[in-house]
Design a protein around this motif. Sequence first.
Motif, PDB file in Angstrom:
ATOM      1  N   ASN A 269      11.088 -53.022  48.243  1.00  0.00           N
ATOM      2  CA  ASN A 269      12.133 -53.930  47.774  1.00  0.00           C
ATOM      3  C   ASN A 269      13.394 -53.821  48.628  1.00  0.00           C
ATOM      4  OD1 ASN A 269      11.064 -53.081  44.510  1.00  0.00           O
ATOM      5  ND2 ASN A 269      10.786 -55.080  45.451  1.00  0.00           N
ATOM      6  N   ARG A 270      14.056 -54.948  48.812  1.00  0.00           N
ATOM      7  CA  ARG A 270      15.338 -54.971  49.524  1.00  0.00           C
ATOM      8  C   ARG A 270      16.449 -55.237  48.521  1.00  0.00           C
ATOM      9  NH1 ARG A 270      12.138 -58.408  52.230  1.00  0.00           N
ATOM     10  NH2 ARG A 270      13.421 -60.187  51.566  1.00  0.00           N
ATOM     11  N   PHE A 271      17.609 -54.707  48.814  1.00  0.00           N
ATOM     12  CA  PHE A 271      18.741 -54.877  47.905  1.00  0.00           C
ATOM     13  C   PHE A 271      19.058 -56.353  47.699  1.00  0.00           C
ATOM     14  CE2 PHE A 271      23.318 -55.312  47.131  1.00  0.00           C
ATOM     15  CZ  PHE A 271      23.433 -54.570  45.969  1.00  0.00           C
ATOM     16  N   SER A 272      19.048 -57.126  48.778  1.00  0.00           N
ATOM     17  CA  SER A 272      19.361 -58.559  48.664  1.00  0.00           C
ATOM     18  C   SER A 272      18.327 -59.278  47.810  1.00  0.00           C
ATOM     19  CB  SER A 272      19.431 -59.192  50.062  1.00  0.00           C
ATOM     20  OG  SER A 272      18.192 -59.049  50.736  1.00  0.00           O
ATOM     21  N   GLN A 273      17.094 -58.845  47.917  1.00  0.00           N
ATOM     22  CA  GLN A 273      16.021 -59.441  47.122  1.00  0.00           C
ATOM     23  C   GLN A 273      16.269 -59.179  45.630  1.00  0.00           C
ATOM     24  OE1 GLN A 273      12.260 -57.531  47.771  1.00  0.00           O
ATOM     25  NE2 GLN A 273      11.087 -59.110  46.715  1.00  0.00           N
ATOM     26  N   MET A 274      16.671 -57.961  45.296  1.00  0.00           N
ATOM     27  CA  MET A 274      16.936 -57.638  43.901  1.00  0.00           C
ATOM     28  C   MET A 274      18.164 -58.386  43.378  1.00  0.00           C
ATOM     29  SD  MET A 274      14.346 -55.802  43.506  1.00  0.00           S
ATOM     30  CE  MET A 274      14.533 -55.214  41.824  1.00  0.00           C
ATOM     31  N   GLU A 275      19.148 -58.598  44.265  1.00  0.00           N
ATOM     32  CA  GLU A 275      20.319 -59.379  43.874  1.00  0.00           C
ATOM     33  C   GLU A 275      19.915 -60.818  43.563  1.00  0.00           C
ATOM     34  OE1 GLU A 275      24.099 -58.573  44.085  1.00  0.00           O
ATOM     35  OE2 GLU A 275      22.924 -56.881  43.309  1.00  0.00           O
ATOM     36  N   ASP A 276      19.037 -61.384  44.388  1.00  0.00           N
ATOM     37  CA  ASP A 276      18.575 -62.758  44.152  1.00  0.00           C
ATOM     38  C   ASP A 276      17.820 -62.853  42.834  1.00  0.00           C
ATOM     39  OD1 ASP A 276      19.675 -63.538  46.549  1.00  0.00           O
ATOM     40  OD2 ASP A 276      17.786 -63.449  47.680  1.00  0.00           O
ATOM     41  N   LYS A 277      17.013 -61.849  42.550  1.00  0.00           N
ATOM     42  CA  LYS A 277      16.267 -61.867  41.289  1.00  0.00           C
ATOM     43  C   LYS A 277      17.217 -61.815  40.100  1.00  0.00           C
ATOM     44  CE  LYS A 277      11.896 -59.846  42.848  1.00  0.00           C
ATOM     45  NZ  LYS A 277      10.897 -58.774  42.617  1.00  0.00           N
TER      46      LYS A 277
END
Length: 238
Positions: A107-115
């Motif tokens: 997982n990437r931090f930006s990906q988790m932010e988008d989620k």
Amino acid sequence: MSSITNAPPPAVHYPDSDGQPMADNTLQFEWIVTLQGNIDLMFRDRADVFVAGDHLIYPVEGTADVRQAPDVYVAFGRPKGHRGSYKVFEEDHVFPQVIFEVWSPGNRFSQMEDKRDFYERYGAEEYYIVYPEFPAHIDGWQRKEEQFERIADVNGYTSPRLGIRFELQRGNIAVYHPDGRRFLSYVELGALQHETQVRAQAAEQNAEQERQRAEQERQKAERLAARLRELGIDPDTL
């Protein structure tokens, strides 16, 4: 004179898979299964609670590109039953109220932010990210009006919707049912079931042994009574 017929818009296809793996490692997979299974078990008698894992959610009708597949989600007010995906516009416009994501190294931090933005935008009430690897912890958000508000400390926090409690114990995450029982993995549940069966069988065997001993004592007493009668003695007067 010619007439122009407007063709209906093409049907939108909502895939049941996004082509992404369910989990990046065995620890993440175990947590996904443990969360989904225990929560589903909690609401087994509630026909109006749907619990799913690694399942696509489509919040907008006619737009197949707007979607997320949370690791675990819970939808109150929706019937149980198998679905290829969860289309909010076909579910009485009920967006799942509780969402879980389980962190993995991929997982990437930006990906988790988008989620998180996605779940906030479309109506989730509670959102949790479980970090099972060292240092194990949980981040959580709860909806306040139209926005998520971060939960200051998830350690000891109880989910308003689910009633489950999160704790950090010796660097490990523990989740508890409303009645205080800890969430168990599939292996732990199987071991507990086996232990329960072994104890039940042992108790049954002990009961059978007691019954046999009682039967032996009864037969012994009957033989003694018969012998006394042969000697002209009424055993009931002794």
